[in-house]
Scaffold this active site. Sequence first.
Site, PDB file in Angstrom:
ATOM      1  N   SER A  33     112.621   2.381  86.920  1.00 46.30           N
ATOM      2  CA  SER A  33     113.372   2.164  85.676  1.00 46.30           C
ATOM      3  C   SER A  33     113.188   3.354  84.747  1.00 46.30           C
ATOM      4  O   SER A  33     112.357   4.228  84.986  1.00 46.30           O
ATOM      5  CB  SER A  33     112.936   0.859  85.014  1.00 46.30           C
ATOM      6  N   SER A  34     113.964   3.348  83.652  1.00 45.98           N
ATOM      7  CA  SER A  34     113.962   4.500  82.735  1.00 45.98           C
ATOM      8  C   SER A  34     112.627   4.642  81.999  1.00 45.98           C
ATOM      9  O   SER A  34     112.384   5.681  81.381  1.00 45.98           O
ATOM     10  CB  SER A  34     115.099   4.366  81.724  1.00 45.98           C
ATOM     11  N   CYS A  35     111.757   3.622  82.084  1.00 52.19           N
ATOM     12  CA  CYS A  35     110.467   3.719  81.378  1.00 52.19           C
ATOM     13  C   CYS A  35     109.539   4.759  82.008  1.00 52.19           C
ATOM     14  O   CYS A  35     108.493   5.064  81.452  1.00 52.19           O
ATOM     15  CB  CYS A  35     109.784   2.362  81.305  1.00 52.19           C
ATOM     16  N   TYR A  85     103.208  -0.339  83.798  1.00 55.00           N
ATOM     17  CA  TYR A  85     104.358  -0.483  84.698  1.00 55.00           C
ATOM     18  C   TYR A  85     104.900   0.899  85.071  1.00 55.00           C
ATOM     19  O   TYR A  85     105.182   1.185  86.244  1.00 55.00           O
ATOM     20  CB  TYR A  85     105.425  -1.300  83.962  1.00 55.00           C
ATOM     21  N   LYS A 108     105.363   2.795  88.730  1.00 58.36           N
ATOM     22  CA  LYS A 108     106.681   3.251  89.209  1.00 58.36           C
ATOM     23  C   LYS A 108     106.672   4.755  89.490  1.00 58.36           C
ATOM     24  O   LYS A 108     107.266   5.211  90.476  1.00 58.36           O
ATOM     25  CB  LYS A 108     107.761   2.908  88.176  1.00 58.36           C
ATOM     26  N   THR A 130     119.184   2.299  84.253  1.00 58.46           N
ATOM     27  CA  THR A 130     119.036   2.012  82.823  1.00 58.46           C
ATOM     28  C   THR A 130     118.920   0.496  82.641  1.00 58.46           C
ATOM     29  O   THR A 130     118.708  -0.232  83.619  1.00 58.46           O
ATOM     30  CB  THR A 130     120.257   2.589  82.066  1.00 58.46           C
ATOM     31  N   HIS A 133     115.519  -9.893  78.083  1.00 62.40           N
ATOM     32  CA  HIS A 133     115.935  -8.642  77.451  1.00 62.40           C
ATOM     33  C   HIS A 133     116.986  -8.933  76.381  1.00 62.40           C
ATOM     34  O   HIS A 133     117.512 -10.048  76.305  1.00 62.40           O
ATOM     35  CB  HIS A 133     116.508  -7.682  78.504  1.00 62.40           C
TER      36      HIS A 133
HETATM   37  N1  LIG Z   1     116.423  -5.893  85.016  1.00 62.35           N
HETATM   38  C1  LIG Z   1     116.569  -4.688  84.509  1.00 62.35           C
HETATM   39  O1  LIG Z   1     117.139  -4.500  83.409  1.00 62.35           O
HETATM   40  C2  LIG Z   1     116.094  -3.493  85.273  1.00 62.35           C
HETATM   41  C3  LIG Z   1     116.328  -2.262  84.700  1.00 62.35           C
HETATM   42  C4  LIG Z   1     115.884  -1.153  85.360  1.00 62.35           C
HETATM   43  C5  LIG Z   1     115.216  -1.286  86.567  1.00 62.35           C
HETATM   44  N2  LIG Z   1     115.000  -2.498  87.116  1.00 62.35           N
HETATM   45  C6  LIG Z   1     114.239  -2.526  88.387  1.00 62.35           C
HETATM   46  O2  LIG Z   1     114.857  -3.260  89.410  1.00 62.35           O
HETATM   47  C7  LIG Z   1     113.869  -3.883  90.223  1.00 62.35           C
HETATM   48  C8  LIG Z   1     114.175  -5.371  90.323  1.00 62.35           C
HETATM   49  O3  LIG Z   1     114.261  -5.929  89.024  1.00 62.35           O
HETATM   50  P1  LIG Z   1     114.954  -7.346  88.730  1.00 62.35           P
HETATM   51  O4  LIG Z   1     115.439  -7.289  87.331  1.00 62.35           O
HETATM   52  O5  LIG Z   1     115.868  -7.706  89.834  1.00 62.35           O
HETATM   53  O6  LIG Z   1     113.672  -8.294  88.766  1.00 62.35           O
HETATM   54  P2  LIG Z   1     113.581  -9.867  89.112  1.00 62.35           P
HETATM   55  O7  LIG Z   1     114.876 -10.532  88.886  1.00 62.35           O
HETATM   56  O8  LIG Z   1     112.366 -10.371  88.401  1.00 62.35           O
HETATM   57  O9  LIG Z   1     113.269  -9.863  90.680  1.00 62.35           O
HETATM   58  C9  LIG Z   1     112.074  -9.360  91.189  1.00 62.35           C
HETATM   59  C10 LIG Z   1     111.936  -9.791  92.621  1.00 62.35           C
HETATM   60  O10 LIG Z   1     110.670  -9.281  93.103  1.00 62.35           O
HETATM   61  C11 LIG Z   1     110.112 -10.246  93.953  1.00 62.35           C
HETATM   62  N3  LIG Z   1     108.648 -10.159  93.921  1.00 62.35           N
HETATM   63  C12 LIG Z   1     107.833 -10.027  92.842  1.00 62.35           C
HETATM   64  N4  LIG Z   1     106.534 -10.031  93.227  1.00 62.35           N
HETATM   65  C13 LIG Z   1     106.534 -10.198  94.589  1.00 62.35           C
HETATM   66  C14 LIG Z   1     105.517 -10.311  95.577  1.00 62.35           C
HETATM   67  N5  LIG Z   1     104.208 -10.245  95.241  1.00 62.35           N
HETATM   68  N6  LIG Z   1     105.881 -10.493  96.864  1.00 62.35           N
HETATM   69  C15 LIG Z   1     107.188 -10.568  97.206  1.00 62.35           C
HETATM   70  N7  LIG Z   1     108.196 -10.447  96.329  1.00 62.35           N
HETATM   71  C16 LIG Z   1     107.880 -10.284  95.024  1.00 62.35           C
HETATM   72  C17 LIG Z   1     110.560 -11.605  93.451  1.00 62.35           C
HETATM   73  O11 LIG Z   1     110.650 -12.467  94.565  1.00 62.35           O
HETATM   74  P3  LIG Z   1     110.721 -14.093  94.468  1.00 62.35           P
HETATM   75  O12 LIG Z   1     111.957 -14.385  93.684  1.00 62.35           O
HETATM   76  O13 LIG Z   1     110.821 -14.546  95.860  1.00 62.35           O
HETATM   77  O14 LIG Z   1     109.475 -14.525  93.772  1.00 62.35           O
HETATM   78  C18 LIG Z   1     111.932 -11.289  92.838  1.00 62.35           C
HETATM   79  O15 LIG Z   1     112.976 -11.600  93.725  1.00 62.35           O
HETATM   80  C19 LIG Z   1     112.515  -3.568  89.588  1.00 62.35           C
HETATM   81  O16 LIG Z   1     111.942  -2.498  90.261  1.00 62.35           O
HETATM   82  C20 LIG Z   1     112.884  -3.143  88.191  1.00 62.35           C
HETATM   83  O17 LIG Z   1     111.991  -2.171  87.674  1.00 62.35           O
HETATM   84  C21 LIG Z   1     115.427  -3.612  86.495  1.00 62.35           C
END
Ligand SMILES: NC(=O)c1ccc[n+]([C@@H]2O[C@H](COP(=O)([O-])OP(=O)(O)OC[C@H]3O[C@@H](n4cnc5c(N)ncnc54)[C@H](OP(=O)(O)O)[C@@H]3O)[C@@H](O)[C@H]2O)c1
Length: 318
Positions: free
Chosen positions: A109-111, A138, A142, A166, A181
């Site tokens: 992520s952007s952080c 975090y 990353k 982003t 968020h």
């Molecule tokens: N959301 C944003 O705005 C945003 C922005 C920039 C970057 N990102 C990046 O995108 C990625 C995904 O983010 P997201 O928003 O989709 O998050 P999310 O909806 O919370 O999903 C995270 C996923 O990770 C899995 N997970 C977490 N811990 C685990 C473990 N110990 N073993 C197996 N699986 C695990 C969870 O699985 P279960 O559901 O099965 O528990 C869940 O499906 C991250 O790297 C994040 O930094 C997100």
Amino acid sequence: MISKDSYIYIAGHRGMVGSAVWRALQNEGYTNLIGKTSAELDLRNQKAVNDFIVNEKPDIIIDAAAKVGGILANNDFPYQFLMENMQIQNNLIQAAHENNIEKFIFLGSSCIYPKLAPQPLKEEYLLTAPLEPTNEWYAIAKISGVKLCQAIRSQFGKDFVSLMPTNLYGPFDNFDLKSSHVLPAMLRKFHEAKENNNAAVTLWGSGKPMREFLHVDDMAQAVLFAVNNVLPDYLYNVGTGTDITINELATTIQNSVGHTGEIVWDKTKPDGTPRKLMNSDKLNKLGWKATYSLEDGINKTYSWFIENQNNIKKINLK
Ligand SMILES: NC(=O)c1ccc[n+]([C@@H]2O[C@H](COP(=O)([O-])OP(=O)(O)OC[C@H]3O[C@@H](n4cnc5c(N)ncnc54)[C@H](OP(=O)(O)O)[C@@H]3O)[C@@H](O)[C@H]2O)c1
């Protein structure tokens, strides 16, 4: 060689990003997909991850699994944010490397960029100044993932690449007001105000900070682009290239929801960083571009919210 029959493992396939990637791959004709919930495969467990990769031998791994959370969670659980994220990605990256997986796509992520880096943020600003202290746990995890993929790429010539999105929004976002968020929180607040006939909606801060928002389906198209192509560099930003004020965001959401009352800004609450915009020229020049306007993206997300609101509690408690 990657083909429509390639076997693709999406780590975190139930999350907002992972589920969007799954949909995008399926729509593109990739049908040989695999995902495991955290209950089925705990990615913090090195042996379990290695056994899974040895048994399944996917052609591609997309790492959309992470322990994610806001400032409060990062602040209260720094050890877990640093350790668990490093465990998840290290286990996947090591297993991918040792089992000669053809392609690995790491999502961050952007952080990862320094707190006071010039805006819009370019990839080359990585590690040029101190991080934002509230989410450095975090961010450090990353950054180590980005660096591991870069090291494998340069030392062994493998197609390991990192994509840094982003702020994302869309279906399967977190709409829980305590941990969500800004965009899903506003969407829910305006919706509830409309339902309850409340004239005024109070939002945090001054409304003046500027932020960039990308629909998660556009993000998934960037992942698809990285699946279909061998990208020439190790790190790419993924954003729209434009930002708006939080006030403009609020008005757009208010119009989409159909709430007609007043917006009250609670200026006793913090604003956060004045501006956060990524420069995504590097990926744009290769051929990926965001397609959703913010209005369309928010309208579509609001429709999803209406259709799924009875399940949203369950989704947020997963
Ligand atoms: N959301 C944003 O705005 C945003 C922005 C920039 C970057 N990102 C990046 O995108 C990625 C995904 O983010 P997201 O928003 O989709 O998050 P999310 O909806 O919370 O999903 C995270 C996923 O990770 C899995 N997970 C977490 N811990 C685990 C473990 N110990 N073993 C197996 N699986 C695990 C969870 O699985 P279960 O559901 O099965 O528990 C869940 O499906 C991250 O790297 C994040 O930094 C997100």
